[in-house]
Design a protein around this motif. Sequence first.
Motif, short mmCIF file in Angstrom:
data_model
loop_
_atom_site.label_atom_id
_atom_site.label_comp_id
_atom_site.label_asym_id
_atom_site.label_seq_id
_atom_site.Cartn_x
_atom_site.Cartn_y
_atom_site.Cartn_z
N TYR A 31 0.83 -1.21 0.00
CA TYR A 31 0.00 0.00 0.00
C TYR A 31 0.87 1.26 0.00
CZ TYR A 31 -4.37 -2.53 0.58
OH TYR A 31 -5.45 -3.34 0.39
N ARG A 32 1.99 1.23 0.71
CA ARG A 32 2.89 2.39 0.72
C ARG A 32 3.36 2.70 -0.69
NH1 ARG A 32 7.41 3.93 -0.29
NH2 ARG A 32 8.27 1.87 -0.67
N ARG A 33 3.71 1.65 -1.48
CA ARG A 33 4.16 1.85 -2.85
C ARG A 33 3.04 2.44 -3.72
NH1 ARG A 33 6.26 -3.42 -2.17
NH2 ARG A 33 4.79 -4.17 -3.74
N VAL A 34 1.82 2.01 -3.50
CA VAL A 34 0.68 2.56 -4.25
C VAL A 34 0.49 4.04 -3.90
CG1 VAL A 34 -1.84 2.49 -4.50
CG2 VAL A 34 -0.50 0.37 -4.60
N TYR A 35 0.49 4.37 -2.61
CA TYR A 35 0.35 5.78 -2.21
C TYR A 35 1.48 6.63 -2.77
CZ TYR A 35 -3.05 3.92 1.13
OH TYR A 35 -4.12 3.29 1.71
N GLN A 36 2.68 6.08 -2.80
CA GLN A 36 3.82 6.80 -3.37
C GLN A 36 3.62 7.05 -4.86
OE1 GLN A 36 6.59 8.07 -1.59
NE2 GLN A 36 6.66 9.20 -3.53
N TRP A 37 3.08 6.06 -5.57
CA TRP A 37 2.80 6.21 -6.99
C TRP A 37 1.84 7.38 -7.21
CZ3 TRP A 37 -1.38 6.12 -10.27
CH2 TRP A 37 -1.11 5.99 -11.63
N ASP A 40 3.74 10.56 -6.63
CA ASP A 40 4.68 10.83 -7.71
C ASP A 40 3.99 11.39 -8.95
OD1 ASP A 40 6.69 9.87 -6.08
OD2 ASP A 40 6.87 7.94 -7.13
N HIS A 41 2.72 11.06 -9.14
CA HIS A 41 1.99 11.49 -10.34
C HIS A 41 0.87 12.48 -10.03
CE1 HIS A 41 4.16 8.59 -12.76
NE2 HIS A 41 3.94 7.70 -11.81
N ALA A 42 0.93 13.10 -8.88
CA ALA A 42 -0.13 14.00 -8.42
C ALA A 42 -0.43 15.12 -9.42
CB ALA A 42 0.21 14.58 -7.05
N ASP A 43 0.59 15.57 -10.16
CA ASP A 43 0.38 16.66 -11.11
C ASP A 43 -0.44 16.23 -12.33
OD1 ASP A 43 2.60 15.03 -11.87
OD2 ASP A 43 3.33 16.63 -13.19
N GLU A 86 -8.64 9.13 -12.49
CA GLU A 86 -8.67 9.92 -13.73
C GLU A 86 -7.39 10.73 -13.82
OE1 GLU A 86 -11.06 13.76 -14.98
OE2 GLU A 86 -12.38 12.00 -15.01
N ILE A 87 -6.81 10.74 -15.02
CA ILE A 87 -5.59 11.51 -15.24
C ILE A 87 -5.78 12.46 -16.41
CG2 ILE A 87 -4.11 9.69 -14.31
CD1 ILE A 87 -3.35 9.00 -17.26
N GLU A 88 -4.94 13.46 -16.50
CA GLU A 88 -4.91 14.37 -17.64
C GLU A 88 -3.46 14.50 -18.08
OE1 GLU A 88 -6.20 18.88 -18.92
OE2 GLU A 88 -7.21 17.91 -17.24
N VAL A 89 -3.18 14.06 -19.31
CA VAL A 89 -1.82 14.00 -19.83
C VAL A 89 -1.80 14.51 -21.27
CG1 VAL A 89 -1.07 12.12 -18.31
CG2 VAL A 89 -2.16 11.58 -20.48
N MET A 98 3.32 6.44 -17.63
CA MET A 98 2.87 6.56 -16.25
C MET A 98 2.45 5.20 -15.69
SD MET A 98 -0.05 9.24 -15.16
CE MET A 98 -0.78 9.26 -13.55
N VAL A 99 1.66 4.44 -16.42
CA VAL A 99 1.16 3.18 -15.88
C VAL A 99 2.24 2.10 -15.83
CG1 VAL A 99 -1.23 3.66 -16.52
CG2 VAL A 99 0.19 2.29 -18.05
N LYS A 100 3.30 2.26 -16.60
CA LYS A 100 4.39 1.28 -16.54
C LYS A 100 5.00 1.21 -15.15
CE LYS A 100 7.49 1.29 -19.74
NZ LYS A 100 8.40 1.64 -20.84
#
Length: 116
Positions: A31-37, A40-43, A86-89, A98-100
């Motif tokens: 779960y920590r790795r998921v929250y970090q992901w 990392d992609h919050a923008d 949902e993402i905007e890229v 990103m998903v890799k």
Amino acid sequence: MRVKYVLMFIETEEFATEFAALGPAEKEEAYRRVYQWFDDHADKITNRGSKLQGRETATTVRLDSGQLTTDGPFIEGKEVVSGFTEIEVEDLDEALRMVKTWPACPVIEIRPVAEM
């Protein structure tokens, strides 16, 4: 022009079984790795979405022949959507990059959001 996508995180039966077998410390680290992901992609994340409850809690609604029928829980697939965001890229290539790096379930469906 930026594009909005919904990422649907899909668990396989194998992944769910392996995750269930983890000890508490291993689950906490996962779960920590998921929250970090997500951090990392919050923008790029426009809606953090949610983790869904298990498929055994689902109600399936069928709109056959103009009548509403429900079954549930009722999912027969070997893969099930377990969460979404949902993402905007800039484009699909950026979404793919990103998903890799997603650290959890092994399947992610990337679907463009329809403009209404």
